[in-house]
Design a protein around this motif. Sequence first.
Motif, PDB file in Angstrom:
ATOM      1  N   VAL A  56      26.550  69.157 -85.103  1.00  0.00           N
ATOM      2  CA  VAL A  56      25.555  69.457 -84.077  1.00  0.00           C
ATOM      3  C   VAL A  56      25.208  70.944 -84.104  1.00  0.00           C
ATOM      4  N   ASP A  57      24.063  71.285 -83.499  1.00  0.00           N
ATOM      5  CA  ASP A  57      23.657  72.686 -83.445  1.00  0.00           C
ATOM      6  C   ASP A  57      24.220  73.357 -82.198  1.00  0.00           C
ATOM      7  N   GLU A  58      23.862  74.613 -82.005  1.00  0.00           N
ATOM      8  CA  GLU A  58      24.412  75.402 -80.907  1.00  0.00           C
ATOM      9  C   GLU A  58      24.025  74.820 -79.547  1.00  0.00           C
ATOM     10  N   GLU A  59      22.800  74.258 -79.462  1.00  0.00           N
ATOM     11  CA  GLU A  59      22.349  73.736 -78.173  1.00  0.00           C
ATOM     12  C   GLU A  59      23.199  72.537 -77.738  1.00  0.00           C
ATOM     13  N   PHE A  60      23.498  71.638 -78.662  1.00  0.00           N
ATOM     14  CA  PHE A  60      24.343  70.498 -78.321  1.00  0.00           C
ATOM     15  C   PHE A  60      25.781  70.942 -78.040  1.00  0.00           C
ATOM     16  N   SER A  61      26.321  71.818 -78.870  1.00  0.00           N
ATOM     17  CA  SER A  61      27.729  72.200 -78.723  1.00  0.00           C
ATOM     18  C   SER A  61      27.979  73.020 -77.466  1.00  0.00           C
ATOM     19  N   ASP A  64      23.836  73.109 -73.313  1.00  0.00           N
ATOM     20  CA  ASP A  64      22.740  73.747 -72.587  1.00  0.00           C
ATOM     21  C   ASP A  64      21.515  72.848 -72.417  1.00  0.00           C
ATOM     22  N   LEU A  65      21.441  71.722 -73.114  1.00  0.00           N
ATOM     23  CA  LEU A  65      20.244  70.890 -73.043  1.00  0.00           C
ATOM     24  C   LEU A  65      20.170  70.171 -71.697  1.00  0.00           C
ATOM     25  N   ALA A  66      18.988  70.108 -71.125  1.00  0.00           N
ATOM     26  CA  ALA A  66      18.805  69.496 -69.815  1.00  0.00           C
ATOM     27  C   ALA A  66      19.196  68.016 -69.862  1.00  0.00           C
ATOM     28  N   GLY A  67      19.954  67.559 -68.865  1.00  0.00           N
ATOM     29  CA  GLY A  67      20.365  66.163 -68.792  1.00  0.00           C
ATOM     30  C   GLY A  67      21.495  65.785 -69.718  1.00  0.00           C
ATOM     31  N   GLN A  68      22.055  66.759 -70.430  1.00  0.00           N
ATOM     32  CA  GLN A  68      23.112  66.442 -71.399  1.00  0.00           C
ATOM     33  C   GLN A  68      24.413  66.042 -70.711  1.00  0.00           C
ATOM     34  N   GLY A  69      24.705  66.628 -69.554  1.00  0.00           N
ATOM     35  CA  GLY A  69      25.899  66.261 -68.800  1.00  0.00           C
ATOM     36  C   GLY A  69      27.178  66.869 -69.314  1.00  0.00           C
ATOM     37  N   GLY A  70      27.124  67.651 -70.386  1.00  0.00           N
ATOM     38  CA  GLY A  70      28.311  68.263 -70.970  1.00  0.00           C
ATOM     39  C   GLY A  70      28.083  68.523 -72.448  1.00  0.00           C
ATOM     40  N   PRO A  71      28.914  69.353 -73.062  1.00  0.00           N
ATOM     41  CA  PRO A  71      28.733  69.685 -74.476  1.00  0.00           C
ATOM     42  C   PRO A  71      29.037  68.504 -75.389  1.00  0.00           C
ATOM     43  N   THR A  72      28.386  68.493 -76.544  1.00  0.00           N
ATOM     44  CA  THR A  72      28.662  67.522 -77.607  1.00  0.00           C
ATOM     45  C   THR A  72      29.194  68.290 -78.814  1.00  0.00           C
ATOM     46  N   PRO A  73      30.493  68.230 -79.078  1.00  0.00           N
ATOM     47  CA  PRO A  73      31.039  69.017 -80.187  1.00  0.00           C
ATOM     48  C   PRO A  73      30.870  68.308 -81.526  1.00  0.00           C
ATOM     49  N   SER A  74      30.921  69.099 -82.591  1.00  0.00           N
ATOM     50  CA  SER A  74      30.985  68.525 -83.941  1.00  0.00           C
ATOM     51  C   SER A  74      32.364  67.911 -84.149  1.00  0.00           C
ATOM     52  N   VAL A  75      32.430  66.904 -85.010  1.00  0.00           N
ATOM     53  CA  VAL A  75      33.703  66.226 -85.236  1.00  0.00           C
ATOM     54  C   VAL A  75      33.663  65.550 -86.602  1.00  0.00           C
ATOM     55  N   SER A  76      34.830  65.362 -87.182  1.00  0.00           N
ATOM     56  CA  SER A  76      34.953  64.565 -88.407  1.00  0.00           C
ATOM     57  C   SER A  76      36.321  63.914 -88.403  1.00  0.00           C
ATOM     58  N   GLY A  77      36.417  62.753 -89.044  1.00  0.00           N
ATOM     59  CA  GLY A  77      37.693  62.043 -89.111  1.00  0.00           C
ATOM     60  C   GLY A  77      37.620  60.955 -90.159  1.00  0.00           C
ATOM     61  N   GLN A  78      38.782  60.474 -90.566  1.00  0.00           N
ATOM     62  CA  GLN A  78      38.819  59.420 -91.567  1.00  0.00           C
ATOM     63  C   GLN A  78      40.148  58.685 -91.504  1.00  0.00           C
ATOM     64  N   TYR A  79      40.155  57.462 -92.017  1.00  0.00           N
ATOM     65  CA  TYR A  79      41.404  56.747 -92.232  1.00  0.00           C
ATOM     66  C   TYR A  79      41.269  55.912 -93.500  1.00  0.00           C
ATOM     67  N   SER A  80      42.404  55.553 -94.070  1.00  0.00           N
ATOM     68  CA  SER A  80      42.413  54.746 -95.288  1.00  0.00           C
ATOM     69  C   SER A  80      43.553  53.739 -95.194  1.00  0.00           C
ATOM     70  N   LEU A  81      43.478  52.707 -96.011  1.00  0.00           N
ATOM     71  CA  LEU A  81      44.522  51.685 -96.010  1.00  0.00           C
ATOM     72  C   LEU A  81      44.576  50.972 -97.339  1.00  0.00           C
ATOM     73  N   TRP A  82      45.774  50.450 -97.651  1.00  0.00           N
ATOM     74  CA  TRP A  82      45.999  49.530 -98.759  1.00  0.00           C
ATOM     75  C   TRP A  82      46.334  48.171 -98.187  1.00  0.00           C
ATOM     76  N   GLU A  83      45.866  47.124 -98.855  1.00  0.00           N
ATOM     77  CA  GLU A  83      46.150  45.767 -98.400  1.00  0.00           C
ATOM     78  C   GLU A  83      46.555  44.885 -99.571  1.00  0.00           C
ATOM     79  N   ILE A  84      47.494  43.986 -99.316  1.00  0.00           N
ATOM     80  CA  ILE A  84      47.784  42.902-100.242  1.00  0.00           C
ATOM     81  C   ILE A  84      47.630  41.596 -99.471  1.00  0.00           C
ATOM     82  N   TYR A  85      47.174  40.554-100.160  1.00  0.00           N
ATOM     83  CA  TYR A  85      46.927  39.300 -99.457  1.00  0.00           C
ATOM     84  C   TYR A  85      47.118  38.131-100.412  1.00  0.00           C
ATOM     85  N   GLY A  86      47.388  36.995 -99.818  1.00  0.00           N
ATOM     86  CA  GLY A  86      47.563  35.774-100.576  1.00  0.00           C
ATOM     87  C   GLY A  86      47.142  34.570 -99.780  1.00  0.00           C
TER      88      GLY A  86
END
Length: 490
Positions: A56-61, A64-86
């Motif tokens: 997000v840009d500075e305005e979202f973070s 300051d935007l009207a009606g936003q109700g609070g800041p929106t921060p930048s974020v990133s995340g991930q998960y991974s998995l291995w599976e075996i099945y039969g």
Amino acid sequence: YLETPGFQEGLTTETVLEGDVNGDLGSIGGKSPWATDPIGLAFGIDYRKETLSLQVDEEFSSGDLAGQGGPTPSVSGQYSLWEIYGETRIPIVQDQPFAKSLALNASFRYSDYNTFGGTDTYEIGPTWNITEDFMLRAGYNRAVRAPNVDELFAPQAVGLDFSNDPCAGVPTATAAQCAATGVSAAQYTHIAANPANQYNGLLGGNPSLKPETADTYSVGAVLTPRAIPRFSLSIDYFHIDVQNAVNGIGAQTIMDQCISTSNPFFCNLIHRAPGTGSLWLGTSGYVQDTELNTAEYETSGIDFEGNYRISLADMHMGDNGSLSFAFQGTYTIDYNVTPAPGLGTFDCVGLYGTVCQGTGTPMSSPTPAWRHSFRVNWDTPWHGLGFSAQWRYIGSLKVDASSSNPQLSNPALVFPEDENLPSISYLDLEASLRINDKYTARVGVNNVADTNPPLIGSNNLPAVFGNGNTFSQFYDALGRYIFFNVTANF
């Protein structure tokens, strides 16, 4: 005045690698002594990775935007998995008296997530073809749903979330009740109220979420009488129980439950600002309203499915093609919702409203006691030309505020125009032409009668799932719909 645009960019990606092998054990004698077919097997392994990124840009973070109700921060995340099945199918008995076929189906999957470890899912179900005309079947399934990347990593931010702090201003709660929410003796009667009745909640994902689990039991019968060729009828009873469901409780519910019960589960989610005890001055005071593993859902019902195909020549109507009929219907017996520990259980079958489709339930749209679809197809003898008509039926509903259940009842919201939603029927028509082996053209009209959806007052329509004074994802909100398409197969 000063105006500025806000920019944000989001991306979710999924990477999947999979390999499997299947076959049977016939070459090594792997079969039942009472069966002619060998045991069938399938095995596999896969890897999956899911990522989320929001920039997000500075305005979202900054918020300051009207009606936003609070800041929106930048974020990133991930998960991974291995599976075996039969998976296996074991023919136990074949071509014997009272057992044309008796077989057992079973499957198993183990998943290892880098975020919360291993989970198991499995299924077992026998099928018993007593004769060629009649089959019984049953099953048990343990299912697991891991929280998705959005539920885990959606950006967390403190923003306006609920409307009443009973310990602010002139308290409507006692000193002991307010103490359970984190108010000290010195702060009691000295916490400023928000003149706009807006208080903070911590909203967003929750990386600490665990998988949901579900147990499904089913039993049913299939009728395929030889006396009526090309006819089949199946009836299946199901019972599904979901535990540790990912759910948002709602900041106002958390506050109200802490005040009325002093339950630590709810009270520990309230974080008052140091010193002032405020839940709106600044962002250090808030109610944690992120997704949590709190809910339990339980539903049962009966599924019906029937199919029949007949030649018009067999009906002494000449060589004019064939008719086919397909019916699918579900009778829902109950849909019990327990939003969180201590909130009790209520049944939402046949009900709609701000509780049954509000925060704390999985029901984004109502569940009528009965709904079905019935389709008739005419396959003409003229070079791939076909016509179809479909009847879609949705049963009637009552507003949850009119329920006798005290957790749902709210006489103040039982308005005459909202109390009952009538049953709705839709008629869809379609014509198709198979041009050749590659191309098929279709033209049709959905909701031929232009039936309007029932209108619902805003007091009984949840803001998250309602739109345009109706459940637009449940009813045909746009009215009559005409379409044309061409399908190409390569």
